[in-house]
Write a protein that holds these residues in place. Structure first.
Motif, PDB file in Angstrom:
ATOM      1  N   TYR A 124       0.799  -1.230   0.000  1.00 41.43           N
ATOM      2  CA  TYR A 124       0.000   0.000   0.000  1.00 41.43           C
ATOM      3  C   TYR A 124       0.827   1.274   0.000  1.00 41.43           C
ATOM      4  N   PHE A 125       1.959   1.271   0.714  1.00 39.50           N
ATOM      5  CA  PHE A 125       2.705   2.512   0.899  1.00 39.50           C
ATOM      6  C   PHE A 125       3.931   2.523  -0.010  1.00 39.50           C
ATOM      7  N   LEU A 126       3.807   3.304  -1.076  1.00 45.32           N
ATOM      8  CA  LEU A 126       4.802   3.326  -2.141  1.00 45.32           C
ATOM      9  C   LEU A 126       5.549   4.657  -2.161  1.00 45.32           C
ATOM     10  N   PRO A 127       6.782   4.670  -2.663  1.00 44.22           N
ATOM     11  CA  PRO A 127       7.594   5.895  -2.686  1.00 44.22           C
ATOM     12  C   PRO A 127       6.926   7.026  -3.449  1.00 44.22           C
ATOM     13  N   ASN A 128       7.314   8.248  -3.094  1.00 41.40           N
ATOM     14  CA  ASN A 128       6.896   9.464  -3.795  1.00 41.40           C
ATOM     15  C   ASN A 128       5.388   9.715  -3.701  1.00 41.40           C
ATOM     16  N   ASN A 129       4.803   9.321  -2.583  1.00 41.87           N
ATOM     17  CA  ASN A 129       3.395   9.598  -2.329  1.00 41.87           C
ATOM     18  C   ASN A 129       3.246  10.184  -0.935  1.00 41.87           C
ATOM     19  N   GLU A 130       2.137  10.884  -0.708  1.00 41.47           N
ATOM     20  CA  GLU A 130       1.836  11.424   0.615  1.00 41.47           C
ATOM     21  C   GLU A 130       0.671  10.658   1.216  1.00 41.47           C
ATOM     22  N   TYR A 131       0.818  10.274   2.486  1.00 42.96           N
ATOM     23  CA  TYR A 131      -0.203   9.459   3.140  1.00 42.96           C
ATOM     24  C   TYR A 131      -0.577  10.039   4.501  1.00 42.96           C
ATOM     25  N   LEU A 132      -1.827   9.814   4.859  1.00 39.56           N
ATOM     26  CA  LEU A 132      -2.261  10.019   6.232  1.00 39.56           C
ATOM     27  C   LEU A 132      -2.891   8.705   6.684  1.00 39.56           C
ATOM     28  N   VAL A 133      -2.362   8.157   7.770  1.00 37.50           N
ATOM     29  CA  VAL A 133      -2.785   6.836   8.236  1.00 37.50           C
ATOM     30  C   VAL A 133      -3.370   6.944   9.632  1.00 37.50           C
ATOM     31  N   ILE A 134      -4.566   6.398   9.804  1.00 43.60           N
ATOM     32  CA  ILE A 134      -5.157   6.271  11.135  1.00 43.60           C
ATOM     33  C   ILE A 134      -4.915   4.845  11.612  1.00 43.60           C
ATOM     34  N   VAL A 135      -4.233   4.702  12.727  1.00 47.17           N
ATOM     35  CA  VAL A 135      -4.024   3.380  13.329  1.00 47.17           C
ATOM     36  C   VAL A 135      -5.052   3.252  14.452  1.00 47.17           C
ATOM     37  N   ILE A 161      -2.131   9.199  12.687  1.00 44.79           N
ATOM     38  CA  ILE A 161      -2.998   9.472  13.835  1.00 44.79           C
ATOM     39  C   ILE A 161      -3.293   8.128  14.498  1.00 44.79           C
ATOM     40  N   ILE A 162      -2.908   8.006  15.746  1.00 41.80           N
ATOM     41  CA  ILE A 162      -3.091   6.762  16.496  1.00 41.80           C
ATOM     42  C   ILE A 162      -4.212   6.948  17.517  1.00 41.80           C
ATOM     43  N   THR A 163      -5.131   5.986  17.595  1.00 40.17           N
ATOM     44  CA  THR A 163      -6.115   5.997  18.670  1.00 40.17           C
ATOM     45  C   THR A 163      -5.787   4.842  19.622  1.00 40.17           C
ATOM     46  N   VAL A 164      -5.898   5.118  20.908  1.00 41.19           N
ATOM     47  CA  VAL A 164      -5.569   4.094  21.900  1.00 41.19           C
ATOM     48  C   VAL A 164      -6.409   4.321  23.151  1.00 41.19           C
ATOM     49  N   ARG A 165      -6.845   3.237  23.756  1.00 45.93           N
ATOM     50  CA  ARG A 165      -7.603   3.348  25.005  1.00 45.93           C
ATOM     51  C   ARG A 165      -6.669   3.749  26.136  1.00 45.93           C
ATOM     52  N   ASP A 166      -7.204   4.538  27.059  1.00 46.61           N
ATOM     53  CA  ASP A 166      -6.353   5.185  28.056  1.00 46.61           C
ATOM     54  C   ASP A 166      -5.506   4.208  28.864  1.00 46.61           C
ATOM     55  N   TYR A 167      -6.048   3.024  29.169  1.00 43.83           N
ATOM     56  CA  TYR A 167      -5.292   2.094  30.001  1.00 43.83           C
ATOM     57  C   TYR A 167      -4.066   1.529  29.282  1.00 43.83           C
ATOM     58  N   ALA A 168      -4.038   1.652  27.946  1.00 42.66           N
ATOM     59  CA  ALA A 168      -2.914   1.105  27.178  1.00 42.66           C
ATOM     60  C   ALA A 168      -1.963   2.189  26.692  1.00 42.66           C
ATOM     61  N   LEU A 169      -2.230   3.440  27.052  1.00 40.44           N
ATOM     62  CA  LEU A 169      -1.431   4.556  26.535  1.00 40.44           C
ATOM     63  C   LEU A 169       0.048   4.423  26.877  1.00 40.44           C
TER      64      LEU A 169
END
Length: 326
Positions: A124-135, A161-169
């Motif tokens: 999916y992630f190839l050179p010379n491109n711009e990406y925004l990834v939500i994990v 952008i990463i989302t994580v539950r508070d207990y695992a931060l």
């Protein structure tokens, strides 16, 4: 007539973008593990399991501005908070707003389906491109370090952008210590105010003071719980059925319990029972697990596959190698 001969690898990548999920859904061709999704596809899959991510974006505007501003200054944003506080919804809204500014930006959401994501990342992630990834739900991603490593590659431009539950931060923050060059900005989502919950309810035409007060009280600032209560009140046209959080969860998730029973999937029910009895269940307790699996007559592989299904149904909470009963 001209005939062009292509290799199987070329065919795979032609199908992969932009028709990957169509090839999988209608032709049964598995081109990847299905853990890297375009935002609209992720929303489609999510909305079959829990409260809709297509509801209007209400409140969290200050947090939205902060995410957009910070991601321009920092490569990575970490959104943390209690389950149901709107982390994923905020991340998606931010990604949409950023893409409006940078139209060539490619946006994806990475979620966990229990398989290695290594090959998918390189597809999916190839050179010379711009990406925004939500994990999404980073505490479930076993190969988070591989995703972070992408941001270090000179030939790639990736915002995360990463989302994580508070207990695992803390565990997620610890992983970032291995990557000194990665600049990140943590943002914690607090519970909403009563006024903000009222704004959400107003957006879906719930203005009756009795209903608003009940839902506001029960949700205690949790937007997902507020939407669950609101959807049930609208479905029954009766706010008097809203008594407490337990009732809301029972009514909302009963359809999933019924699905399990209708499918007559005994292993799924066994898995749910094991987790309920033990409250915490870890892969590291090898001897205990072996005895448990033998007693319940379920294989280890089936147990963990079922655990992912139950997590997706939001009946349990899965944290890396440990299961926690909600």
């Amino acid at each position: 007539t001209q005939i062009e001969i292509i290799t199987l690898d070329e065919l795979k990548y032609d199908l992969l973008r932009p028709y990957g999920f169509l090839a999988n859904e209608f032709l049964g061709i598995e081109l990847d593990t299905g853990q890297i999704l375009e935002i609209e596809r992720f929303i489609y899959e999510n909305d079959k399991k829990t409260t809709s991510l297509q509801n209007p974006f209400i409140s969290r505007n200050s947090e939205l501005e902060k995410v957009i501003k910070n991601i321009e200054q920092h490569q990575t944003i970490i959104l943390s908070g209690h389950p149901g506080t709107g982390k994923t919804r905020l991340a998606i809204e931010a990604a949409k707003k950023i893409k409006e500014k940078i139209t060539k930006l490619k946006t994806y959401i990475i979620t966990n389906k229990g398989q290695s994501i290594y090959n998918d990342l390189h597809s999916y992630f190839l050179p010379n491109n711009e990406y925004l990834v939500i994990v999404d739900d980073a505490n479930r991603i076993g190969e988070l370090s591989r995703i972070i490593e992408l941001a270090l590659l000179d030939e790639l431009s990736i915002r995360i952008i990463i989302t994580v539950r508070d207990y695992a931060l803390n565990k997620i923050l610890f992983q970032f210590k291995e990557f000194e060059k990665i600049i990140f900005s943590p943002i914690k989502l607090e519970k909403l105010t009563s006024k903000e919950i009222e704004e959400i309810l107003s957006s879906i035409k719930i203005t009756n003071p009795f209903c608003v007060n009940k839902i506001t009280y029960i949700s205690n600032g949790n937007p997902r719980l507020a939407m669950m209560a609101a959807e049930y009140a609208l479905e029954t046209n009766n706010c008097h059925v809203l008594n407490n959080v337990t009732d809301i969860y029972d009514k909302y998730f009963s359809k999933y319990i019924n699905e399990i029973e209708e499918l007559n999937n005994k292993d799924l029910i066994k898995t749910l029972g094991i987790i309920s009895f033990n409250r915490n269940f870890s892969k590291e307790n090898i001897e205990f697990n072996k005895v448990t699996f033998e007693a319940f007559e379920i294989s280890e592989n089936d147990f963990w596959e079922n655990a992912f299904i139950l997590h997706d149904l939001e009946l349990i909470d899965l944290f890396e190698k440990q299961i926690v009963k909600i």
